[in-house]
Design a protein around this motif. Structure first.
Motif, PDB file in Angstrom:
ATOM      1  N   PHE A 235      45.544  34.058  35.073  1.00  0.00           N
ATOM      2  CA  PHE A 235      45.956  34.179  36.470  1.00  0.00           C
ATOM      3  C   PHE A 235      46.073  35.654  36.869  1.00  0.00           C
ATOM      4  CE2 PHE A 235      49.434  34.791  39.511  1.00  0.00           C
ATOM      5  CZ  PHE A 235      48.981  34.052  40.585  1.00  0.00           C
ATOM      6  N   THR A 236      46.691  36.446  35.997  1.00  0.00           N
ATOM      7  CA  THR A 236      46.899  37.860  36.305  1.00  0.00           C
ATOM      8  C   THR A 236      45.574  38.618  36.347  1.00  0.00           C
ATOM      9  OG1 THR A 236      49.015  37.700  35.149  1.00  0.00           O
ATOM     10  CG2 THR A 236      48.229  39.902  35.686  1.00  0.00           C
ATOM     11  N   VAL A 237      44.653  38.278  35.453  1.00  0.00           N
ATOM     12  CA  VAL A 237      43.328  38.908  35.458  1.00  0.00           C
ATOM     13  C   VAL A 237      42.623  38.632  36.790  1.00  0.00           C
ATOM     14  CG1 VAL A 237      40.997  38.691  34.505  1.00  0.00           C
ATOM     15  CG2 VAL A 237      42.945  39.009  32.977  1.00  0.00           C
ATOM     16  N   ILE A 238      42.724  37.414  37.280  1.00  0.00           N
ATOM     17  CA  ILE A 238      42.111  37.056  38.567  1.00  0.00           C
ATOM     18  C   ILE A 238      42.726  37.873  39.697  1.00  0.00           C
ATOM     19  CG2 ILE A 238      41.828  35.204  40.270  1.00  0.00           C
ATOM     20  CD1 ILE A 238      41.682  33.248  37.906  1.00  0.00           C
ATOM     21  N   ILE A 239      44.054  38.008  39.668  1.00  0.00           N
ATOM     22  CA  ILE A 239      44.751  38.778  40.704  1.00  0.00           C
ATOM     23  C   ILE A 239      44.291  40.233  40.704  1.00  0.00           C
ATOM     24  CG2 ILE A 239      46.992  39.721  41.404  1.00  0.00           C
ATOM     25  CD1 ILE A 239      46.566  36.797  42.149  1.00  0.00           C
ATOM     26  N   PHE A 240      44.206  40.836  39.519  1.00  0.00           N
ATOM     27  CA  PHE A 240      43.790  42.240  39.440  1.00  0.00           C
ATOM     28  C   PHE A 240      42.321  42.415  39.814  1.00  0.00           C
ATOM     29  CE2 PHE A 240      47.751  42.873  37.138  1.00  0.00           C
ATOM     30  CZ  PHE A 240      48.155  44.103  37.639  1.00  0.00           C
ATOM     31  N   PHE A 241      41.498  41.420  39.533  1.00  0.00           N
ATOM     32  CA  PHE A 241      40.101  41.489  39.962  1.00  0.00           C
ATOM     33  C   PHE A 241      40.016  41.505  41.485  1.00  0.00           C
ATOM     34  CE2 PHE A 241      36.255  39.402  41.490  1.00  0.00           C
ATOM     35  CZ  PHE A 241      35.266  40.147  40.865  1.00  0.00           C
ATOM     36  N   ILE A 242      40.807  40.642  42.135  1.00  0.00           N
ATOM     37  CA  ILE A 242      40.814  40.567  43.595  1.00  0.00           C
ATOM     38  C   ILE A 242      41.313  41.874  44.206  1.00  0.00           C
ATOM     39  CG2 ILE A 242      41.863  39.420  45.592  1.00  0.00           C
ATOM     40  CD1 ILE A 242      41.899  36.841  43.908  1.00  0.00           C
ATOM     41  N   VAL A 243      42.386  42.422  43.633  1.00  0.00           N
ATOM     42  CA  VAL A 243      42.925  43.691  44.134  1.00  0.00           C
ATOM     43  C   VAL A 243      41.899  44.807  43.942  1.00  0.00           C
ATOM     44  CG1 VAL A 243      44.708  45.443  43.833  1.00  0.00           C
ATOM     45  CG2 VAL A 243      45.327  43.023  43.750  1.00  0.00           C
ATOM     46  N   GLY A 244      41.236  44.827  42.779  1.00  0.00           N
ATOM     47  CA  GLY A 244      40.203  45.823  42.532  1.00  0.00           C
ATOM     48  C   GLY A 244      39.034  45.696  43.505  1.00  0.00           C
ATOM     49  N   PHE A 245      38.654  44.460  43.792  1.00  0.00           N
ATOM     50  CA  PHE A 245      37.571  44.210  44.755  1.00  0.00           C
ATOM     51  C   PHE A 245      37.939  44.782  46.125  1.00  0.00           C
ATOM     52  CE2 PHE A 245      35.615  41.717  48.112  1.00  0.00           C
ATOM     53  CZ  PHE A 245      34.281  41.708  47.734  1.00  0.00           C
ATOM     54  N   TYR A 246      39.177  44.516  46.557  1.00  0.00           N
ATOM     55  CA  TYR A 246      39.621  45.049  47.847  1.00  0.00           C
ATOM     56  C   TYR A 246      39.634  46.574  47.820  1.00  0.00           C
ATOM     57  CZ  TYR A 246      42.618  46.653  51.554  1.00  0.00           C
ATOM     58  OH  TYR A 246      43.108  47.366  52.629  1.00  0.00           O
ATOM     59  N   ALA A 247      40.101  47.143  46.709  1.00  0.00           N
ATOM     60  CA  ALA A 247      40.159  48.597  46.593  1.00  0.00           C
ATOM     61  C   ALA A 247      38.771  49.211  46.705  1.00  0.00           C
ATOM     62  CB  ALA A 247      40.807  48.993  45.274  1.00  0.00           C
ATOM     63  N   GLY A 248      37.786  48.581  46.079  1.00  0.00           N
ATOM     64  CA  GLY A 248      36.429  49.089  46.169  1.00  0.00           C
ATOM     65  C   GLY A 248      35.856  48.957  47.563  1.00  0.00           C
TER      66      GLY A 248
END
Length: 253
Positions: A138-151
């Protein structure tokens, strides 16, 4: 591009203000994006040009945390890898979509961030989190989404990272501050290179913003030590800037 002299001066001032705000409250990229679009830079170029200052400021911050033994990055791969991967994918999308899409996205984010800033999320994040971490998947998915937004956009990602670290990974807000800066540093590197490769970075303005942000960060640190109300006034200033930016994007081109 050639600009009037006041545009270069405005770049340094906006960078200084963003560095000041980022040091005390966060979301300083809302200021630099607004300034770049105000002087006529296309939204997609503004989005790319803003990244050099972000990298410069986060580099200084990470070096400071590391030097003072405040950066605990051991066992961080499980959130570093998905966030950096997300940032790369988000950046690739940002360089390939139209200026109109980025322009609209920035405007929508400005409105959303205004409400986020007004409800002061730090009030419910400032706790010592002793809860059991959520599942790593779950946390990996959350950080992927945040990273996607950051990019893709980056503006306001600091708040999202605080939420991911404190409410998702169950870190304390104290540890979240240094880890947030560490992640911003890491995923800004590939994002900046992608934007450079795409030819969307306006180097003159980017360098001036970086200089301004360094000055702003240094000034904020000293100002905060002398004035207990520094964060409050910065918070109010950020609200004014965001409101004016929303008016400019949606009603006054």
């Amino acid at each position: 591009m050639n600009y009037e002299w006041y545009v270069y001066l405005l770049s340094i001032l906006a960078g200084a203000l963003a560095g000041f705000i980022n040091t005390l409250t966060g979301s300083g990229s809302l200021v630099t994006l607004a300034m770049l679009m105000f002087v006529g830079l296309p939204a997609n170029y503004a989005n790319a040009t803003n990244r050099l200052g972000v990298l410069t400021q986060s580099t200084v911050a990470v070096a400071t945390f590391y030097k003072n033994g405040k950066l605990n990055y051991q066992s961080s791969g499980w959130f570093v890898v998905p966030s950096v991967l997300g940032a790369i994918i988000g950046t690739q999308l940002a360089v390939n979509v139209s200026e109109k899409v980025i322009d609209t996205a920035i405007g929508v984010i400005m409105v959303v961030m205004l409400f986020v800033i007004l409800i002061k999320p730090e009030r419910w994040l400032k706790v010592e989190n002793e809860g059991k971490p959520n599942s790593k998947i779950f946390t990996v998915i959350i950080f992927f989404i945040v990273g996607f937004y950051a990019g893709f956009l980056q503006a306001g990602v600091g708040i999202l990272l605080h939420v991911a670290f404190v409410l998702g990974a169950k870190y304390s807000i104290k540890d979240s501050i240094s880890l947030k800066t560490f992640l911003v540093f890491l995923f800004t590197i590939p994002s900046l290179f992608i934007f450079i490769w795409s030819g969307q970075v306006e180097w003159g303005l980017a360098i001036l913003l970086s200089i301004g942000q360094s000055i702003g960060a240094w000034s904020a640190a000293h100002f905060a030590m002398r004035h207990p109300s520094a964060s409050l006034w910065t918070y109010r200033m950020l609200i004014v800037v965001v409101v004016l930016s929303i008016i400019h994007i949606f009603f006054w081109k």
